[in-house]
Design a protein around this motif. Structure first.
Motif, mmCIF file in Angstrom:
data_model
loop_
_atom_site.group_PDB
_atom_site.id
_atom_site.type_symbol
_atom_site.label_atom_id
_atom_site.label_comp_id
_atom_site.label_asym_id
_atom_site.label_seq_id
_atom_site.Cartn_x
_atom_site.Cartn_y
_atom_site.Cartn_z
ATOM 1 N N ILE A 188 0.877 -1.163 0.000
ATOM 2 C CA ILE A 188 0.000 0.000 0.000
ATOM 3 C C ILE A 188 0.915 1.214 0.000
ATOM 4 N N SER A 189 0.837 2.029 -1.039
ATOM 5 C CA SER A 189 1.759 3.147 -1.178
ATOM 6 C C SER A 189 1.219 4.383 -0.466
ATOM 7 N N LEU A 190 1.993 4.895 0.477
ATOM 8 C CA LEU A 190 1.618 6.115 1.174
ATOM 9 C C LEU A 190 1.954 7.346 0.344
ATOM 10 N N GLU A 250 -5.696 6.290 4.990
ATOM 11 C CA GLU A 250 -5.886 5.726 6.328
ATOM 12 C C GLU A 250 -7.087 4.778 6.368
ATOM 13 N N ARG A 270 -5.736 1.594 4.931
ATOM 14 C CA ARG A 270 -4.863 0.918 5.904
ATOM 15 C C ARG A 270 -5.685 0.224 6.990
ATOM 16 N N GLN A 290 2.376 -4.537 3.040
ATOM 17 C CA GLN A 290 3.476 -3.678 3.436
ATOM 18 C C GLN A 290 3.127 -2.238 3.096
ATOM 19 N N LEU A 291 3.812 -1.309 3.758
ATOM 20 C CA LEU A 291 3.623 0.111 3.475
ATOM 21 C C LEU A 291 4.821 0.626 2.690
ATOM 22 N N GLU A 292 4.529 1.358 1.626
ATOM 23 C CA GLU A 292 5.579 1.883 0.758
ATOM 24 C C GLU A 292 5.631 3.401 0.856
ATOM 25 N N CYS A 350 -5.330 5.627 -4.293
ATOM 26 C CA CYS A 350 -4.242 4.983 -3.571
ATOM 27 C C CYS A 350 -3.710 3.837 -4.419
#
Length: 304
Positions: free
Chosen positions: A217-219, A231, A234, A245-247, A269
């Motif tokens: 999941i790209s921030l 959010e 997430r 994972q967070l990118e 997103c």
């Protein structure tokens, strides 16, 4: 993986997406009767080579670009890039011109870096060339050219099997400057009132995003999506228990760039599996991340 291999073997660099569009429309016609909900199919000259599938009462749109990187034959034996392909001497390239099928070898001038090809004849100028497909898989990985973004297309098609409400959008030109998402987003916003999106694309394995640990999941990338929307995504991902994972990156882009630059108030997103050997003939994705990506999209499209 038969469908994924078929998608990877179909040449469709930016500007030459029509053969893949025809494949997708035929696939949809054949398989849609077995899907949970029958979509309304929007395609044709109004949408160039793009396709919109509308399921039920949509709240969210999934954007998956169908084009790939590649090369265009210039003058003599020169090549110019389509998008940002890696260029190593010896890569096998394939294509077709009026004289027949082409299988040639990429050359790179050691002094100037200029790109060219070796072949038994001159190839007609303007001919698009793509990496020759060598599709391989093990128990844990898939490797091929053009997993970016044929794996996103594969995920979107598999999502269609169970999707009840939502839009699945197959866009073009993403690898070479974009251009189609703006008119697609305008049509969707004005027709359905939908203004939130998931970008179904493939990202990179980096020092912070690892193969086999779930889709990313790209921030942020070169642009920053609206935090409150990310959010929500997430929270849904955490509650689902699906590995992810967070990118966080400072470069790169996707169809989300056109959504953010458009005139309508879209939230977006990027959610996608990470790959190694980016933009080469040997892109590599872990099967656990493919599974994570599909399952997370199924959950997100129910909950958003």
């Amino acid at each position: 993986m038969e469908l994924l291999e078929a998608l990877c073997r179909l040449p469709a660099p930016s500007g030459s997406e029509a053969p893949l569009t025809a494949f997708l429309l035929e696939y949809i016609e054949q398989h849609a009767p077995g899907w949970r909900v029958q979509p309304r199919v929007l395609a044709g000259e109004e949408f160039q080579d793009c396709i919109i599938l509308c399921f039920g009462q949509p709240r969210t749109a999934v954007f998956a670009h169908i084009d790939s990187i590649g090369f265009t034959v210039r003058y003599g034996r020169q090549l110019v890039r389509i998008g940002g392909p890696d260029a190593e001497p010896g890569y096998r390239l394939v294509g077709q011109d009026s004289q027949g099928a082409i299988e040639c070898t990429l050359t790179v001038d050691e002094q100037t870096g200029a790109l060219g090809y070796e072949f038994t004849r001159d190839i007609e100028r303007g001919t698009p060339l793509t990496f020759a497909c060598d599709f391989r898989q093990t128990d844990t990985t898939v490797q091929s050219c053009y997993l970016d973004n044929r794996l996103g297309v594969w995920t979107a098609l598999r999502l269609c099997e169970t999707l009840e409400h939502g839009l699945v959008v197959f866009s073009c030109y993403e690898e070479h400057g974009g251009g189609t998402v703006k008119f697609l987003a305008k049509h969707i916003y004005e027709t359905y009132g939908v203004h939130q999106a998931l970008v179904c694309d493939i990202t990179w394995v980096t020092e912070g995003v690892h193969a086999g640990q779930g889709c990313a999941i790209s921030l942020r990338d070169s642009l920053i999506p609206r935090r409150s929307y990310v959010e929500r995504i997430r929270r849904i991902a955490r509650e689902s228990g699906i590995a992810h994972q967070l990118e966080v990156e400072g470069s790169g882009g996707s169809d989300g760039k056109e959504l953010q630059h458009g005139a309508q108030p879209w939230d977006w997103c990027f959610v996608g599996a990470p790959e190694d050997n980016v933009h080469t003939p040997d892109e590599l994705v872990h099967k656990a991340d493919i599974d994570s990506m599909l399952r997370l999209y199924q959950v997100l499209m129910r909950e958003l």
